[in-house]
Design a protein around this motif. Structure first.
Motif, PDB file in Angstrom:
ATOM      1  N   LYS A 451     -15.217 -15.431  35.552  1.00  0.00           N
ATOM      2  CA  LYS A 451     -14.940 -15.788  34.162  1.00  0.00           C
ATOM      3  C   LYS A 451     -14.574 -14.550  33.347  1.00  0.00           C
ATOM      4  CE  LYS A 451     -17.099 -17.855  30.067  1.00  0.00           C
ATOM      5  NZ  LYS A 451     -18.357 -18.403  29.481  1.00  0.00           N
ATOM      6  N   ALA A 452     -15.319 -13.452  33.552  1.00  0.00           N
ATOM      7  CA  ALA A 452     -15.067 -12.223  32.798  1.00  0.00           C
ATOM      8  C   ALA A 452     -13.690 -11.656  33.119  1.00  0.00           C
ATOM      9  CB  ALA A 452     -16.149 -11.188  33.107  1.00  0.00           C
ATOM     10  N   LEU A 453     -13.310 -11.649  34.402  1.00  0.00           N
ATOM     11  CA  LEU A 453     -11.998 -11.110  34.784  1.00  0.00           C
ATOM     12  C   LEU A 453     -10.858 -11.969  34.245  1.00  0.00           C
ATOM     13  CD1 LEU A 453     -12.648 -10.013  38.492  1.00  0.00           C
ATOM     14  CD2 LEU A 453     -12.548  -8.577  36.461  1.00  0.00           C
ATOM     15  N   ASN A 454     -11.043 -13.290  34.310  1.00  0.00           N
ATOM     16  CA  ASN A 454     -10.008 -14.188  33.791  1.00  0.00           C
ATOM     17  C   ASN A 454      -9.851 -14.043  32.280  1.00  0.00           C
ATOM     18  OD1 ASN A 454      -9.307 -15.246  36.289  1.00  0.00           O
ATOM     19  ND2 ASN A 454     -10.749 -16.947  36.153  1.00  0.00           N
ATOM     20  N   GLU A 455     -10.941 -13.711  31.594  1.00  0.00           N
ATOM     21  CA  GLU A 455     -10.872 -13.529  30.138  1.00  0.00           C
ATOM     22  C   GLU A 455     -10.316 -12.162  29.769  1.00  0.00           C
ATOM     23  OE1 GLU A 455     -14.822 -14.177  28.782  1.00  0.00           O
ATOM     24  OE2 GLU A 455     -14.697 -16.381  28.843  1.00  0.00           O
ATOM     25  N   GLN A 456     -10.710 -11.131  30.537  1.00  0.00           N
ATOM     26  CA  GLN A 456     -10.361  -9.757  30.167  1.00  0.00           C
ATOM     27  C   GLN A 456      -8.993  -9.326  30.682  1.00  0.00           C
ATOM     28  OE1 GLN A 456     -13.623  -7.367  31.645  1.00  0.00           O
ATOM     29  NE2 GLN A 456     -15.147  -8.586  30.571  1.00  0.00           N
ATOM     30  N   ILE A 457      -8.562  -9.858  31.850  1.00  0.00           N
ATOM     31  CA  ILE A 457      -7.322  -9.381  32.458  1.00  0.00           C
ATOM     32  C   ILE A 457      -6.215 -10.422  32.317  1.00  0.00           C
ATOM     33  CG2 ILE A 457      -6.245  -8.510  34.567  1.00  0.00           C
ATOM     34  CD1 ILE A 457      -9.032  -7.636  35.486  1.00  0.00           C
ATOM     35  N   ALA A 458      -6.388 -11.577  32.938  1.00  0.00           N
ATOM     36  CA  ALA A 458      -5.397 -12.657  32.854  1.00  0.00           C
ATOM     37  C   ALA A 458      -6.096 -13.971  33.151  1.00  0.00           C
ATOM     38  CB  ALA A 458      -4.256 -12.425  33.845  1.00  0.00           C
ATOM     39  N   SER A 459      -5.590 -15.048  32.582  1.00  0.00           N
ATOM     40  CA  SER A 459      -6.263 -16.345  32.712  1.00  0.00           C
ATOM     41  C   SER A 459      -6.332 -16.828  34.155  1.00  0.00           C
ATOM     42  CB  SER A 459      -5.550 -17.388  31.848  1.00  0.00           C
ATOM     43  OG  SER A 459      -4.185 -17.495  32.241  1.00  0.00           O
ATOM     44  N   ASP A 460      -5.376 -16.386  34.984  1.00  0.00           N
ATOM     45  CA  ASP A 460      -5.369 -16.810  36.381  1.00  0.00           C
ATOM     46  C   ASP A 460      -5.526 -15.604  37.320  1.00  0.00           C
ATOM     47  OD1 ASP A 460      -2.936 -15.688  35.752  1.00  0.00           O
ATOM     48  OD2 ASP A 460      -1.790 -17.002  37.110  1.00  0.00           O
ATOM     49  N   TRP A 461      -6.265 -14.579  36.874  1.00  0.00           N
ATOM     50  CA  TRP A 461      -6.354 -13.333  37.634  1.00  0.00           C
ATOM     51  C   TRP A 461      -6.949 -13.533  39.024  1.00  0.00           C
ATOM     52  CZ3 TRP A 461      -4.105  -8.973  38.014  1.00  0.00           C
ATOM     53  CH2 TRP A 461      -4.683  -7.901  38.697  1.00  0.00           C
ATOM     54  N   ILE A 462      -8.023 -14.306  39.131  1.00  0.00           N
ATOM     55  CA  ILE A 462      -8.656 -14.529  40.430  1.00  0.00           C
ATOM     56  C   ILE A 462      -7.681 -15.209  41.380  1.00  0.00           C
ATOM     57  CG2 ILE A 462     -10.562 -15.649  41.655  1.00  0.00           C
ATOM     58  CD1 ILE A 462     -11.389 -13.280  39.924  1.00  0.00           C
ATOM     59  N   GLY A 463      -6.880 -16.142  40.847  1.00  0.00           N
ATOM     60  CA  GLY A 463      -5.876 -16.806  41.670  1.00  0.00           C
ATOM     61  C   GLY A 463      -4.823 -15.818  42.164  1.00  0.00           C
ATOM     62  N   GLN A 464      -4.429 -14.887  41.310  1.00  0.00           N
ATOM     63  CA  GLN A 464      -3.445 -13.882  41.712  1.00  0.00           C
ATOM     64  C   GLN A 464      -4.000 -12.981  42.820  1.00  0.00           C
ATOM     65  OE1 GLN A 464      -1.296 -11.738  38.620  1.00  0.00           O
ATOM     66  NE2 GLN A 464      -1.811 -13.320  37.120  1.00  0.00           N
ATOM     67  N   VAL A 465      -5.261 -12.609  42.690  1.00  0.00           N
ATOM     68  CA  VAL A 465      -5.895 -11.761  43.712  1.00  0.00           C
ATOM     69  C   VAL A 465      -5.921 -12.487  45.052  1.00  0.00           C
ATOM     70  CG1 VAL A 465      -8.066 -10.670  44.415  1.00  0.00           C
ATOM     71  CG2 VAL A 465      -7.263 -10.442  42.048  1.00  0.00           C
ATOM     72  N   GLU A 466      -6.258 -13.773  45.025  1.00  0.00           N
ATOM     73  CA  GLU A 466      -6.305 -14.549  46.263  1.00  0.00           C
ATOM     74  C   GLU A 466      -4.916 -14.662  46.889  1.00  0.00           C
ATOM     75  OE1 GLU A 466      -8.928 -15.572  47.874  1.00  0.00           O
ATOM     76  OE2 GLU A 466     -10.202 -14.674  46.327  1.00  0.00           O
ATOM     77  N   ARG A 467      -3.880 -14.797  46.051  1.00  0.00           N
ATOM     78  CA  ARG A 467      -2.512 -14.864  46.570  1.00  0.00           C
ATOM     79  C   ARG A 467      -2.112 -13.550  47.241  1.00  0.00           C
ATOM     80  NH1 ARG A 467       0.948 -16.366  41.583  1.00  0.00           N
ATOM     81  NH2 ARG A 467       2.680 -16.055  43.046  1.00  0.00           N
ATOM     82  N   LEU A 468      -2.479 -12.420  46.629  1.00  0.00           N
ATOM     83  CA  LEU A 468      -2.172 -11.117  47.225  1.00  0.00           C
ATOM     84  C   LEU A 468      -2.859 -10.953  48.575  1.00  0.00           C
ATOM     85  CD1 LEU A 468      -2.482  -8.850  44.046  1.00  0.00           C
ATOM     86  CD2 LEU A 468      -0.371  -9.335  45.302  1.00  0.00           C
ATOM     87  N   LYS A 469      -4.124 -11.349  48.643  1.00  0.00           N
ATOM     88  CA  LYS A 469      -4.860 -11.241  49.900  1.00  0.00           C
ATOM     89  C   LYS A 469      -4.253 -12.143  50.965  1.00  0.00           C
ATOM     90  CE  LYS A 469      -9.393  -9.836  48.141  1.00  0.00           C
ATOM     91  NZ  LYS A 469     -10.834 -10.154  48.092  1.00  0.00           N
ATOM     92  N   ASN A 470      -3.826 -13.337  50.555  1.00  0.00           N
ATOM     93  CA  ASN A 470      -3.220 -14.271  51.506  1.00  0.00           C
ATOM     94  C   ASN A 470      -1.899 -13.716  52.048  1.00  0.00           C
ATOM     95  OD1 ASN A 470      -3.198 -16.983  52.782  1.00  0.00           O
ATOM     96  ND2 ASN A 470      -1.359 -17.255  51.542  1.00  0.00           N
ATOM     97  N   ILE A 471      -1.106 -13.074  51.184  1.00  0.00           N
ATOM     98  CA  ILE A 471       0.156 -12.469  51.633  1.00  0.00           C
ATOM     99  C   ILE A 471      -0.118 -11.385  52.671  1.00  0.00           C
ATOM    100  CG2 ILE A 471       2.079 -11.005  50.880  1.00  0.00           C
ATOM    101  CD1 ILE A 471       1.959 -12.536  48.176  1.00  0.00           C
ATOM    102  N   LEU A 472      -1.149 -10.578  52.446  1.00  0.00           N
ATOM    103  CA  LEU A 472      -1.490  -9.514  53.390  1.00  0.00           C
ATOM    104  C   LEU A 472      -1.954 -10.081  54.729  1.00  0.00           C
ATOM    105  CD1 LEU A 472      -3.374  -7.157  50.908  1.00  0.00           C
ATOM    106  CD2 LEU A 472      -1.245  -6.615  52.102  1.00  0.00           C
TER     107      LEU A 472
END
Length: 590
Positions: A451-472
């Motif tokens: 919740k803190a990361l989505n509020e402080q960085i971007a609303s879908d930040w956790i989703g973006q991180v998961e997408r990056l990990k999946n690409i790797l």
């Protein structure tokens, strides 16, 4: 050496390397300090086991020349750290003796120097007034230590509330001067100076029991902050084989991380690495203050050829200093390199005491020892409602890079972040060599941090991180297929999958520690570049053969790298961004 006439005495009864068996004439306590007198020189030792009238003590010095029958005097207290203004910018050994004031080039046995200058004058400003109710850790006043607000606190050994009878007026005072007087419940006065002592193996308990907030700790290292973040007050460790970049990684984090105080415990490093630490840190510029990094740094050094007992003490001394500064409401970053040497010291002493060995001859209780130590880190609420934190990152040096050995396995159970350094990535010059597939941050599983990361960085930040990990992950699978079947044995889509992962690897994971811009990436820029990389990997591209894929993506990666090397949102940065858009248009499909 203290006057120990009122305490227990003993005589040396047996010697096994730096383990000495002492026959005592009275009671002794676990972890009590004693002094063995050798040729008029007191050698410090610590009680680690008591059986009947035999005390097993580990000596913090070389035991060469010791003989049965030598006198031993017990001090009546545990191993202590002397805490007060003057700790920052110091180089200490594991017992907190100032290395810079020791005589000669080599350490002399039994030479114990003060931790800091007791006669130095400090400009004191009172923060409390007569009549205030205070308790352990309460702030009584403040001095400036290298531009850091160093709080003068009520002694941590106090129990319950005390009344502040008097406090010194603003002015210049020495550390040993009385700056306040407390009155306890029995009406007895307790003088307070700027210095105090605290047992290093006992955690300070002067905090409120309240839920801890979750806040990202920026390290400036993209592969950590973006993919596997560590929180303020969190714990992590960096295992990896020799030459994979553990020490460089720690130095980068110490320079760039969002912390008020940095404490480096070189517990068992090679002598040349410690020398590098002493010579390089004073020269490093602090990106946060514009001053020298050493002004807010303390180094605890014990090389691998020093006695194992001193090596073991160094990590506890470093943690005690960290707890002291945390009690001032400061953010403390504690780095230990390497905890494997600490564990090896425990193993040597356990073997000498003929205890039942665990895996690889380490002590059976090694997991509990590591867990208890890591548990002393964390973010806390002080009694005045302020917060302070210790973020602890240790390195582990498993033999042969074996991440299944006991120290690594025991640490994985307690540390919440695991940054596995890969020999393969190091050999291919992909630095930092943190393996993105093996590494993890358990903090990402916490709803509070999500919740803190989505509020402080971007609303879908956790989703973006998961997408990056999946690409790797998909890229690793594609690389294995290409390696087995050959370039022409797989589809163009497989080549695209591989090269998309290479974009993430080259632009997000890899970082140039020697480039003034790329060395540290603020979170705002990490967010921008993560979104930019994802926009590239999401773009549908058309190729007629696999031979066109390689040179095309090398152009994409080169342009993105130039963006990493350019000042954020500068004219040059935007120019490379426009070039990237043109490159993508060449192969873009609807």
């Amino acid at each position: 050496m203290k006057d120990t006439a009122q305490y227990t005495k003993g005589k040396v009864n047996g010697i096994i390397a730096n383990l000495v068996i002492v026959k005592v004439d009275g009671p002794v306590a676990q972890n009590e300090i004693c002094f063995i007198r050798h040729a008029g020189t007191p050698l410090m030792a610590e009680v680690i086991k008591v059986i009947g009238d035999k005390a097993y003590v580990q000596v913090f010095e070389s035991t060469r020349g010791l003989q049965p029958g030598m006198e031993v005097a017990f001090a009546g207290h545990m191993l202590e750290a002397t805490l007060g203004p003057g700790i920052l910018s110091k180089n200490y050994d594991g017992l907190m003796h100032d290395l810079d004031t020791m005589s000669g080039t080599f350490l002399q046995r039994g030479e114990y120097t003060p931790s800091f200058d007791m006669d130095k004058k400090w400009s004191f400003t009172p923060l409390a007034k007569a009549g205030d109710k205070v308790m352990a850790g309460s702030w009584l006043g403040e001095v400036k230590e290298n531009n850091i607000p160093h709080k003068i606190m009520a002694p941590f050994k106090l129990e319950g509330q005390h009344t502040l009878k008097s406090v010194a007026e603003a002015g210049e005072y020495a550390v040993k001067d009385t700056i306040a007087v407390l009155t306890d419940s029995r009406g007895e006065d307790i003088p307070v100076t700027m210095a105090q002592k605290w047992p290093v193996k006992k955690a300070v308990k002067a905090y409120q029991n309240k839920p801890r907030p979750f806040k990202l700790l920026e390290t400036g290292v993209r592969t950590i902050d973006t993919l596997n973040p560590i929180v303020e007050g969190g714990t992590g460790f960096i295992p990896g084989p020799f030459g994979s970049g553990k020490t460089v990684m720690q130095q980068a984090i110490s320079k760039q991380a969002e912390a008020d105080i940095v404490i480096v415990a070189a517990c068992g490093e090679r002598a040349n690495e410690v020398v590098d630490l002493f010579t390089e840190f004073p020269e490093l510029d602090d990106p946060w203050t514009g001053r020298k990094l050493m002004e807010r740094t303390t180094i605890i050094a014990n090389t691998s050829n020093m006695p194992v007992a001193a090596r073991e003490a160094s990590v506890y001394t470093a943690m005690a200093i960290a707890e002291y500064y945390r009690s001032m409401g400061l953010k403390v970053l504690l780095l230990a390199d390497s905890t494997s040497r600490w564990a090896q010291a425990l193993r040597e002493m356990s073997n000498r005491m003929e205890e039942l060995p665990g895996p690889d001859a380490f002590p059976m209780d090694l997991p509990a020892i590591i867990s208890n130590f890591y548990s002393r880190a964390g973010i806390v609420y002080l009694n005045n409602g302020q917060t302070g934190s210790i973020t602890f990152i240790g390195t582990v040096s498993p033999a042969g890079g074996n991440l299944k050995e006991p120290v690594t396995e025991s640490t994985k159970k307690v540390a919440r972040c695991f940054y596995a350094l890969s020999q393969q990535r190091a050999d291919s010059k992909r630095y930092p060599a943190i393996d993105p597939i093996e590494s993890y941050s358990k903090y990402l599983e916490y709803p509070e941090l999500q919740k803190a990361l989505n509020e402080q960085i971007a609303s879908d930040w956790i989703g973006q991180v998961e997408r990056l990990k999946n690409i790797l992950l998909r890229g690793k699978e594609a690389a294995e297929q290409i390696n087995i079947l050959g370039d022409d044995g797989v589809s163009i889509d497989t080549h695209l999958t591989f090269w998309r992962s290479e974009v993430v690897d080259e632009i997000i994971l890899q970082q140039d520690a020697f480039d003034p811009v790329d060395a540290r990436t603020p979170m705002q820029r990490q967010k921008y570049m993560a979104e930019k990389v994802l926009s590239v990997t999401d773009t549908n591209l058309s190729f007629s053969s696999y031979e066109e894929v390689n040179p095309y993506f090398k152009r994409v990666i080169s342009t993105l790298k130039q963006m990493n090397y350019s000042e954020f949102e500068s004219g040059q940065f935007k120019q490379y961004e426009e070039e990237l858009a043109q490159i993508l248009e060449e192969r873009k499909t609807a």
